[in-house]
Design an enzyme around this catalytic site. Structure first.
Site, PDB file in Angstrom:
ATOM      1  CG  ASP A 154       2.545  -3.648   0.342  1.00  0.00           C
ATOM      2  OD1 ASP A 154       3.051  -3.764   1.471  1.00  0.00           O
ATOM      3  OD2 ASP A 154       3.060  -4.109  -0.691  1.00  0.00           O
ATOM      4  CG  HIS A 189       6.558  -4.597   1.855  1.00  0.00           C
ATOM      5  ND1 HIS A 189       5.563  -4.692   0.896  1.00  0.00           N
ATOM      6  CD2 HIS A 189       7.577  -5.377   1.408  1.00  0.00           C
ATOM      7  CE1 HIS A 189       5.956  -5.505  -0.067  1.00  0.00           C
ATOM      8  NE2 HIS A 189       7.175  -5.930   0.212  1.00  0.00           N
ATOM      9  CB  SER A 389       8.135  -7.266  -2.534  1.00  0.00           C
ATOM     10  OG  SER A 389       7.195  -8.024  -1.834  1.00  0.00           O
TER      11      SER A 389
END
Length: 565
Positions: A154, A189, A389
């Site tokens: 990520d 994120h 996600s």
């Protein structure tokens, strides 16, 4: 006659619910002749691109000659992907066309931009609580995922109080790099995903505890401060995790990211890397994408799954909305969550849905998401995000709990862990079928096998003897296929959706409103490839073709996975 193949957008949008309409492009004669190139490369050439960043799948015997050829043309080698016999290079357009006649090059794919599948539009304030998530999953305090390693590929992961003692390493794969380094996450994120998977809840006094608060976390940064990166960097991270899984202790890879599908799964470089990881025994959990609705028309659409969610062996996860309650009766698929079938191949995806709407998890004031979206802040340490996600992170956490439960029941390492296919089968078999307000089930291309049932999956995993001989029953006891959540006894789906065995209902509109040659609209706004069209067409009878073999189905899936290893 095959339907015209459509081209997906070049960038995966960062905003939940945003859908960029796929367009059919008019190719030049030279671009049409490039049978080795994916649709994105052909489009770039047709539009007059002078150079391209591509992934070349090659014959290793030709390495020296190809490198000389690249050098002589003034091209640039970026990185190598030996696990899939490929290189990444920036090549001149004229040289790219020469590869068509070069027997040393078998495939030329766009080194596409990969982006996260989460975004601000699905958030909106901080009243949601991850402790509600654990409750709706039916989790007890004993379900921690202790001893299980999860690699998060990520934007990075910020170490902190909620991960103390379980942060097992940070690796940087950006721009062809590959090195061990200090933790960072400029975008935010990856940290949010990591918190959903494995936050201890220490910083929030248990308010925002992750699904598996005992897991070991391995951060692999392949996305930059904007939440984007190159496909080749993600491949490098997956390959490194695969090659070093035993040394680092990696059981699961979380991929809350993707790019539009430009070619069949069999030649897609990112899919090939995922399939290799699964063959090595790693459970790969990938997001389906956020292309389930057209932002302009509001119409729901099919065939919006992104790569690597089209990897047959990955556990592909879509998102559902808990509607702020623990009970499961009001859960609904999130409109933005991508539906199947997959482009080109017509695979039945997603495999399962998990909570993904308005989930609170870890952040930092230093991240771009925190700085740019003040409305999503819960506090200086927590942020609300939505998307597949987030659902993928939840499913990765549940996969860790499955592995933990099975290992404890089997006396691991004397007996092996459940294989990736067995974990997928357990998740699907124990899932809850989702229904709308009228009691009508959502189709399988929308919900996969159904909504994730962590408590049921854990119970089933604890009864599986992974050392049972092939062809024999591997359940060590009886089990009732019902799980009680918030006082309601909910039956399991007892269904396994595999390969291209499920499709949608005819006449279903998609996010475009355009119609295919079969009279069924797709999520692209253009006609589908033959595989996807066949898949959609097969739903015309209203039947969902899935395997429903109860315990025998699970046994079969586990045996298949074990026999390939």
């Amino acid at each position: 006659m095959h339907p015209t193949r459509a081209v997906a957008p070049l960038l995966v949008s960062l905003l939940v619910g945003t859908f960029t309409v796929f367009t059919v492009f008019a190719q030049t004669a030279s671009a049409q002749s490039l049978t080795k190139a994916d649709t994105s490369v052909r489009k770039a050439l047709a539009n007059g691109a002078t150079s391209l960043r591509v992934i070349l799948q090659t014959d290793p015997a030709c390495d020296t000659a190809l490198k000389d050829s690249l050098r002589n043309h003034g091209d640039t080698m970026v990185s190598e992907q030996p696990s899939i016999r490929a290189w990444t290079a920036i090549v001149h357009a004229t040289h790219a066309q020469e590869f068509e006649a070069n027997p040393c090059v078998s495939r030329m794919s766009d080194d596409a931009i990969v982006a996260t599948h989460a975004g601000p539009k699905g958030g909106g304030g901080g009243t949601a609580a991850v402790n509600m998530l654990r409750e709706t999953l039916g989790l007890s305090a004993a379900a921690t995922g202790a001893g299980v390693g999860v690699a998060i590929i990520d934007s990075g992961l910020l170490s902190g109080e909620d991960f103390n003692g379980r942060f097992a390493g940070f690796y940087n794969f950006l721009n062809g790099d590959s090195r061990y380094t200090l933790s960072e996450d400029a975008y935010g994120h990856g940290t949010h995903v990591g918190g959903l998977i494995g936050s201890s809840g220490s910083k929030s006094s248990g308010q925002y505890t992750g699904v598996a608060p005992g897991v070991r976390l391995i951060a692999m940064m392949a996305l930059d401060r904007y939440g984007q990166g190159y496909t080749s960097d993600v491949i490098n991270a997956v390959a490194y995790a695969t090659a070093n899984r035993q040394q680092i202790g990696i059981d699961i890879i979380n991929l809350s990211l993707g790019h539009p599908i430009y070619e069949p799964a069999a030649t897609d470089p990112l899919v090939q890397a995922v399939e290799q990881a699964v063959r090595a025994g790693i459970v790969v959990v990938a997001s389906a994408g956020n292309f389930g609705v057209n932002a302009q028309t509001g119409q729901s659409g099919y065939a919006g799954v992104t790569s690597p969610g089209n990897a047959p062996s990955a556990i592909t996860v879509g998102a559902f909305n808990m509607n702020g309650t623990v009970g499961r009766g009001d859960d609904v698929p999130a409109p933005y969550s991508s539906r199947g079938p997959t482009w080109y191949d017509g695979y039945a995806k997603p495999d399962i849905l998990a909570p993904g709407h308005k989930l609170v998890s870890n952040t930092s004031r230093t991240t771009a998401l925190y700085k740019n979206y003040s409305s999503l802040r819960v506090s200086a340490d927590f942020l609300t995000l939505s998307g597949s996600s987030m659902a993928t992170a939840v499913a990765s956490g549940v996969a860790a709990l499955i592995i933990q439960a099975n290992r404890e029941a089997n006396g691991y390492p004397s007996h092996p862990s459940p294989t990736p296919n067995a974990v997928k089968a357990i998740l699907q078999f124990s899932a809850f079928r989702m229904k709308d307000s009228l009691g009508v089930e959502y189709d399988t291309l929308t919900q996969g096998a159904g909504a994730i049932n962590a408590a049921g999956a854990i119970s089933l995993a604890a009864l599986i003897n992974t050392s049972a001989p092939v062809g024999s029953s591997w359940l060590m006891g009886g089990i009732s296929p019902v799980t009680t959540i918030a006082g309601a006894a909910l039956p399991w789906a007892q269904n396994i959706v595999w390969g291209d065995g499920a499709t949608t209902s005819s006449g279903a509109t998609t996010s475009s409103g355009a119609t295919t040659s079969s009279g069924v609209t797709t999520s692209s706004g253009a006609t589908t490839s033959s595989g996807a069209t066949r898949a959609i067409r097969r739903i015309s009878s209203g039947e969902i073709s899935t395997r429903s073999r109860r315990q025998r189905a699970i046994r079969t899936c586990g045996r298949r996975s074990r026999s390939r290893r």
